[in-house]
Design an enzyme around this catalytic site. Structure first.
Site, short mmCIF file in Angstrom:
data_model
loop_
_atom_site.label_atom_id
_atom_site.label_comp_id
_atom_site.label_asym_id
_atom_site.label_seq_id
_atom_site.Cartn_x
_atom_site.Cartn_y
_atom_site.Cartn_z
N SER A 106 0.83 -1.20 0.00
CA SER A 106 0.00 0.00 0.00
C SER A 106 0.87 1.27 0.00
O SER A 106 1.59 1.50 -0.96
CB SER A 106 -0.96 -0.05 1.19
OG SER A 106 -1.97 0.92 1.07
N ASP B 211 -8.40 -5.31 -5.85
CA ASP B 211 -8.19 -4.07 -5.11
C ASP B 211 -8.38 -2.87 -6.01
O ASP B 211 -7.92 -2.87 -7.16
CB ASP B 211 -6.76 -4.06 -4.53
CG ASP B 211 -6.43 -2.78 -3.80
OD1 ASP B 211 -7.30 -2.27 -3.08
OD2 ASP B 211 -5.29 -2.29 -3.95
N CYS C 156 -5.20 0.72 -4.63
CA CYS C 156 -3.86 0.67 -5.24
C CYS C 156 -3.89 -0.45 -6.26
O CYS C 156 -3.23 -1.49 -6.12
CB CYS C 156 -2.78 0.43 -4.20
SG CYS C 156 -2.57 1.75 -2.99
N HIS D 282 -6.69 -6.09 -1.56
CA HIS D 282 -5.53 -5.27 -1.20
C HIS D 282 -4.49 -6.06 -0.42
O HIS D 282 -3.29 -5.93 -0.67
CB HIS D 282 -6.04 -4.08 -0.37
CG HIS D 282 -5.04 -3.00 -0.15
ND1 HIS D 282 -4.56 -2.21 -1.17
CD2 HIS D 282 -4.43 -2.56 0.98
CE1 HIS D 282 -3.70 -1.32 -0.67
NE2 HIS D 282 -3.60 -1.53 0.62
N GLU D 283 -4.93 -6.86 0.53
CA GLU D 283 -4.02 -7.67 1.35
C GLU D 283 -3.85 -9.03 0.70
O GLU D 283 -4.51 -10.01 1.06
CB GLU D 283 -4.57 -7.79 2.78
CG GLU D 283 -4.71 -6.44 3.48
CD GLU D 283 -5.35 -6.55 4.85
OE1 GLU D 283 -5.35 -7.66 5.44
OE2 GLU D 283 -5.86 -5.53 5.35
#
Length: 470
Positions: free
Chosen positions: A190, A387, A390, A444-445
């Site tokens: 991130s 995501d 980003c 995202h993760e």
């Protein structure tokens, strides 16, 4: 750089010798007994609790947690886990979550740490895909004010954060000298698109000063930098918001007419403000760029429907991954066991507000990333493709813009299938020491959604191997 920061960094930076020597003692703070290591060279101390029994319960695997204290009311929390296999020879990896101002306990508990919460259970269980399988792992809450870290500091930008990280690593090596000669890996996500390049560059700059004998310190054998779903360069990634929103493989977030309006706003307002930030580099200009691009692109797209910016497959009113771990870390018994002295704050406003004040978000770290790639260490940019915040389109654009000797070969290469045990999990391409991976069905993760894939990628990179399918 502010005076308060220089006041404790200056002795280490200029290589001034100290008459005092490192020392070991014990101290009790808030009912917690710590083993204290005082590092004379940086005038810092590590306050450590050993083998708390929290999270990593694999027999024989040691863990250490506590604080790096760098001055009056300046306390940075860390949590270190030995590798489950061959810790005496395994490399060392430091992990940083982004934000700015988000805790690295996110990575530890939600992504790739030794334990995880399954099906929203109240207590964690061992994670078979933990990154400490083959690497010693160091999780750091920075800047101060993030996670369990507390107190005051002068950090208000990525550049001013880097010396704190270097100082912590110097104290860590002095306390644990067996890791000094190990390969060192720096991994982040991130806002790590800012952190990763700058922290790596700062470490390399310090290494050069140590080699030239203009700085007293321990060289850090940096061999890899990994950044997933990173925020690197606003000029590229603001435009990618529009492209991804229209063309992602899960659900269109805007229509073609909306996209045309957003592209106009990007060209006429957002991009000029970003270019002004880069050209004049004042806090005001860069704050303005963040505000303008937010107003003409980000805010409107985020308001377009009920979807989560970190995983567009999920509704915005149902945070995912679950936040079970936060309640666990605020339990007083757990806090005392790991040596935490302040209530856990996942992503508090105060550290982020400092970064906002300097316009740090809109400052590009693409040139710094290029400089790091040019040093020859292994660098990986990777991204989960669900995501938005980003997104992989922006990450891929950044990857293709990185300047290094094999840039043309990299840009001209096509994305190839990436498999894990014969199942396609993404696509990738590489040239020289630089690699990009798109991970399918991941938010995202990345390591939360695709833990087996993430571990395979991580192990390949820290093993100094090119990425390859299995």
């Amino acid at each position: 750089m502010k005076l308060s920061l220089l006041s404790w960094l200056l002795p280490a930076l200029v290589g001034v010798s100290h008459a005092s020597e490192d020392s070991v003692s014990t101290v009790v703070k808030r009912g917690i007994t710590y083993s204290v290591f005082n590092h004379a060279a940086t005038n810092a101390s590590l306050e450590i609790v050993k083998n708390s029994g929290i999270c990593e319960t694999t027999p024989g695997v040691n863990q250490y947690s506590g604080y790096l204290s760098v001055g009056e009311d300046m306390n940075m929390f860390f949590w270190f886990f030995e590798a489950r296999h061959d810790p005496q020879t395994a490399p060392l990896t430091a992990w940083f979550n982004g934000g700015p101002g988000c805790s690295s306990m996110i990575g530890l508990f939600q992504e790739h740490g030794p334990c995880r919460f399954v099906d929203n259970e109240a207590t964690p269980s061992l994670n078979p895909y933990s990154w400490n399988t083959h690497s010693n792992m160091l999780y750091i809450d920075q800047p101060i004010g993030t996670g369990f870290s507390y107190g005051t500091d002068a950090v208000d930008s990525t550049v001013t954060a880097a010396p704190y990280v270097w100082k912590l690593l110097q104290a860590f090596y002095a306390k644990f000298p067996e890791y000094e000669s190990r390969d060192f890996n720096l991994w982040t996500e991130s806002y790590g698109g800012h952190y990763g390049p700058e922290f790596a560059h700062y470490i390399q700059t310090q290494n050069a000063a140590i080699a030239a004998k203009t700085l007293t310190g321990e060289p850090i054998n940096l061999v890899s930098l990994g950044i997933n779903n990173g925020w690197f360069d606003s000029a590229i990634q603001e435009q990618a918001y529009i492209i991804y929103s229209l063309t992602n493989p899960y659900q269109p977030l805007i229509n073609a007419s909306d996209a045309a309006e957003y592209f106009e706003g990007y060209q006429n307002a957002c991009l000029p403000s970003i270019q002004n930030c880069t050209d004049v580099a004042t806090d005001e200009a860069c704050r303005d760029a963040t505000d303008v691009c937010g107003a003409v692109i980000e805010d409107s797209i985020m308001d377009s429907g009920n979807w989560d910016v970190y995983d567009i497959r999920e509704p915005s009113d149902d945070p995912y991954p679950p936040q079970t771990y936060v309640t666990y870390l605020r339990n007083e018994t757990v806090m005392k066991a790991i040596g935490a002295r302040e209530e856990y704050q996942e992503c508090p406003d105060a550290p982020a507000d400092k970064f906002s004040s300097t316009g740090d978000n809109s400052r590009t770290f693409l040139p710094t990333l290029s400089a790091v790639v040019q040093t020859g260490i292994n660098v990986l940019l990777w991204a989960g493709d669900a995501d938005w915040i980003c997104n992989w389109v922006g990450g891929y654009g950044v990857a293709n813009a990185v300047e290094f000797p094999e840039q043309d070969a990299f840009r001209n290469a096509t994305l190839q299938s990436y498999t894990v045990n014969g199942t396609e999990r993404g696509t990738f391409k590489a040239a020289g020491n630089f690699t990009f991976v798109r991970v399918f069905e991941a938010g995202h993760e990345v390591a939360y959604y695709q833990p087996e894939t993430a571990l395979q990628i991580f192990d390949q990179m820290i093993g100094q191997n090119p990425i390859f399918s299995t």
